[in-house]
Design a protein around this motif. Structure first.
Motif, PDB file in Angstrom:
ATOM      1  N   GLN A  58      48.677  12.201  85.840  1.00  0.00           N
ATOM      2  CA  GLN A  58      47.619  11.878  84.996  1.00  0.00           C
ATOM      3  C   GLN A  58      47.194  12.595  84.084  1.00  0.00           C
ATOM      4  OE1 GLN A  58      44.202  11.155  87.470  1.00  0.00           O
ATOM      5  NE2 GLN A  58      43.078  10.718  85.760  1.00  0.00           N
ATOM      6  N   LYS A  59      47.179  13.971  84.115  1.00  0.00           N
ATOM      7  CA  LYS A  59      47.117  14.772  82.957  1.00  0.00           C
ATOM      8  C   LYS A  59      48.050  14.615  81.808  1.00  0.00           C
ATOM      9  CE  LYS A  59      46.190  19.802  81.684  1.00  0.00           C
ATOM     10  NZ  LYS A  59      46.131  21.194  82.170  1.00  0.00           N
ATOM     11  N   GLU A  60      49.474  14.574  81.995  1.00  0.00           N
ATOM     12  CA  GLU A  60      50.274  14.263  80.978  1.00  0.00           C
ATOM     13  C   GLU A  60      50.291  13.081  80.258  1.00  0.00           C
ATOM     14  OE1 GLU A  60      51.714  17.331  83.975  1.00  0.00           O
ATOM     15  OE2 GLU A  60      50.607  15.382  83.994  1.00  0.00           O
ATOM     16  N   ILE A  61      49.973  12.074  81.059  1.00  0.00           N
ATOM     17  CA  ILE A  61      49.858  10.598  80.562  1.00  0.00           C
ATOM     18  C   ILE A  61      48.581  10.625  79.384  1.00  0.00           C
ATOM     19  CG2 ILE A  61      49.648   8.138  81.254  1.00  0.00           C
ATOM     20  CD1 ILE A  61      51.409   8.741  83.683  1.00  0.00           C
ATOM     21  N   ASP A  62      47.283  11.162  80.154  1.00  0.00           N
ATOM     22  CA  ASP A  62      46.270  11.079  79.216  1.00  0.00           C
ATOM     23  C   ASP A  62      46.303  11.537  77.953  1.00  0.00           C
ATOM     24  OD1 ASP A  62      44.697   9.552  81.194  1.00  0.00           O
ATOM     25  OD2 ASP A  62      43.724  11.352  82.054  1.00  0.00           O
ATOM     26  N   LEU A  63      47.080  12.747  78.065  1.00  0.00           N
ATOM     27  CA  LEU A  63      47.502  13.176  76.671  1.00  0.00           C
ATOM     28  C   LEU A  63      48.428  12.712  75.668  1.00  0.00           C
ATOM     29  CD1 LEU A  63      47.155  16.046  74.930  1.00  0.00           C
ATOM     30  CD2 LEU A  63      49.097  17.110  76.218  1.00  0.00           C
ATOM     31  N   LEU A  64      49.454  11.933  76.300  1.00  0.00           N
ATOM     32  CA  LEU A  64      50.276  11.103  75.574  1.00  0.00           C
ATOM     33  C   LEU A  64      49.540   9.818  75.243  1.00  0.00           C
ATOM     34  CD1 LEU A  64      53.250  10.291  75.221  1.00  0.00           C
ATOM     35  CD2 LEU A  64      53.316   9.158  77.113  1.00  0.00           C
ATOM     36  N   VAL A  65      48.467   9.138  75.925  1.00  0.00           N
ATOM     37  CA  VAL A  65      47.875   8.179  75.150  1.00  0.00           C
ATOM     38  C   VAL A  65      46.982   8.623  74.287  1.00  0.00           C
ATOM     39  CG1 VAL A  65      45.990   6.525  75.904  1.00  0.00           C
ATOM     40  CG2 VAL A  65      47.951   6.790  77.412  1.00  0.00           C
ATOM     41  N   GLU A  66      46.439   9.833  74.504  1.00  0.00           N
ATOM     42  CA  GLU A  66      45.593  10.448  73.275  1.00  0.00           C
ATOM     43  C   GLU A  66      46.391  10.631  71.983  1.00  0.00           C
ATOM     44  OE1 GLU A  66      42.828  14.438  72.411  1.00  0.00           O
ATOM     45  OE2 GLU A  66      43.719  14.077  74.301  1.00  0.00           O
ATOM     46  N   LYS A  67      47.670  11.060  71.977  1.00  0.00           N
ATOM     47  CA  LYS A  67      48.519  11.436  70.793  1.00  0.00           C
ATOM     48  C   LYS A  67      49.056  10.352  70.218  1.00  0.00           C
ATOM     49  CE  LYS A  67      51.478  14.806  71.282  1.00  0.00           C
ATOM     50  NZ  LYS A  67      52.454  15.774  72.191  1.00  0.00           N
ATOM     51  N   GLN A  68      49.582   9.435  71.173  1.00  0.00           N
ATOM     52  CA  GLN A  68      50.218   8.281  70.470  1.00  0.00           C
ATOM     53  C   GLN A  68      49.213   7.123  69.960  1.00  0.00           C
ATOM     54  OE1 GLN A  68      53.959   7.347  71.391  1.00  0.00           O
ATOM     55  NE2 GLN A  68      54.650   9.093  72.360  1.00  0.00           N
ATOM     56  N   ARG A  69      49.146   6.839  68.748  1.00  0.00           N
ATOM     57  CA  ARG A  69      47.905   6.114  68.085  1.00  0.00           C
ATOM     58  C   ARG A  69      48.071   4.513  68.480  1.00  0.00           C
ATOM     59  NH1 ARG A  69      47.102   4.901  61.822  1.00  0.00           N
ATOM     60  NH2 ARG A  69      45.272   3.626  61.873  1.00  0.00           N
ATOM     61  N   ASN A  70      49.447   4.272  68.628  1.00  0.00           N
ATOM     62  CA  ASN A  70      49.577   2.725  68.808  1.00  0.00           C
ATOM     63  C   ASN A  70      49.707   2.277  70.347  1.00  0.00           C
ATOM     64  OD1 ASN A  70      48.613   1.907  66.284  1.00  0.00           O
ATOM     65  ND2 ASN A  70      50.821   2.384  65.737  1.00  0.00           N
ATOM     66  N   ILE A  71      49.859   3.345  71.256  1.00  0.00           N
ATOM     67  CA  ILE A  71      50.373   2.949  72.590  1.00  0.00           C
ATOM     68  C   ILE A  71      49.558   2.158  73.429  1.00  0.00           C
ATOM     69  CG2 ILE A  71      49.249   4.917  73.499  1.00  0.00           C
ATOM     70  CD1 ILE A  71      52.059   5.322  75.408  1.00  0.00           C
ATOM     71  N   LYS A  72      49.939   1.208  74.197  1.00  0.00           N
ATOM     72  CA  LYS A  72      49.224   0.380  75.308  1.00  0.00           C
ATOM     73  C   LYS A  72      49.671   0.837  76.754  1.00  0.00           C
ATOM     74  CE  LYS A  72      47.887  -3.232  72.164  1.00  0.00           C
ATOM     75  NZ  LYS A  72      48.474  -2.585  71.010  1.00  0.00           N
ATOM     76  N   PHE A  73      48.862   1.177  77.431  1.00  0.00           N
ATOM     77  CA  PHE A  73      49.129   1.548  78.687  1.00  0.00           C
ATOM     78  C   PHE A  73      48.692   0.529  79.993  1.00  0.00           C
ATOM     79  CE2 PHE A  73      48.113   4.721  82.327  1.00  0.00           C
ATOM     80  CZ  PHE A  73      49.049   4.348  83.232  1.00  0.00           C
ATOM     81  N   PHE A  74      49.419  -0.209  80.579  1.00  0.00           N
ATOM     82  CA  PHE A  74      49.075  -1.035  81.565  1.00  0.00           C
ATOM     83  C   PHE A  74      49.309  -0.529  83.038  1.00  0.00           C
ATOM     84  CE2 PHE A  74      49.362  -3.708  78.055  1.00  0.00           C
ATOM     85  CZ  PHE A  74      48.701  -4.704  78.201  1.00  0.00           C
TER      86      PHE A  74
END
Length: 224
Positions: A58-74
């Protein structure tokens, strides 16, 4: 070409089939923990994970979502619960919790079609759904929806033809921020229907259960 990261699913044959059929997509299917971690260093447009995998990273994924502008996480869930995302303001903007019964080819195709719809928009009769602008236009007029009403519409659309209870809608759209009775959702649905005008029948009441959307079935309604 879009880059999609899919992990945490057991049916590898099905995943490889999805990757081979969608030639316009670059599908990353990590074989190991190391592959999964390495994939985070690449630009990713779409990530599809079951809740168990999200909880593990979770911690790593939340950081990834924050960093990558156009990402969508389902995020695939067997039961909708309020998720403790680090960035709650990105719920239904970057984070898309999705209630699923089984993870199969039909589900993945549905997600890919929904992502394409989010990018290109959706037109049904004289109703135009613009996800980028977060607007619904009917007869060339932008409906005065609140952010919450748009999120309700979006979430019902994502779960097309699936019945969602009041409690599930509250948990997915409000998360931990909701204070009040579950019947409050009825007030918001009523307001949304009123603003939709002739398209109010898009949102169906399933008595004793909750609400459901059937945008694809609206053609029969418009023919009258």
């Amino acid at each position: 070409m879009h880059t999609i990261l899919i992990a945490g699913m057991e049916d590898r044959a099905m995943l490889h089939e999805v990757a081979s059929v969608n030639q316009q997509l670059h599908v990353i299917l990590p074989e190991s923990h190391e592959d999964f971690i390495e994939a985070w260093n690449k630009p990713i447009d779409l990530m599809i994970l079951p809740s168990s995998t999200y909880k593990s990273y979770q911690k790593e994924i939340d950081l990834l979502v924050e960093k990558q502008r156009n990402i969508k996480f389902f995020l695939l869930l067997s039961k909708l619960t309020p998720m403790d995302f680090h960035h709650k303001d990105l719920l239904l903007k970057k984070y898309f919790p999705m209630k699923v019964k089984t993870i199969d080819r039909v589900l993945l195709d549905k997600i890919l079609n929904f992502v394409e719809e989010m990018e290109k928009g959706c037109t049904c009769g004289d109703l135009v759904l613009n996800y980028g602008e977060r607007t619904i236009i009917v007869q060339n007029e932008v409906l005065p929806l609140t952010p919450l009403e748009f999120d309700l519409f979006l979430f019902l659309r994502l779960h097309e033809k699936s019945t969602l209870t009041r409690d599930e809608l509250i948990k997915a759209v409000w998360g931990y921020n909701f204070l009040g009775d579950s019947r409050t959702i009825d007030t918001h649905i009523k307001s949304l229907r009123r603003k939709l005008g002739k398209y109010r029948c898009l949102i169906k009441t399933i008595w004793g259960k909750g609400y459901q959307m059937d945008l694809n079935g609206i053609s029969s309604f418009l023919s009258f």
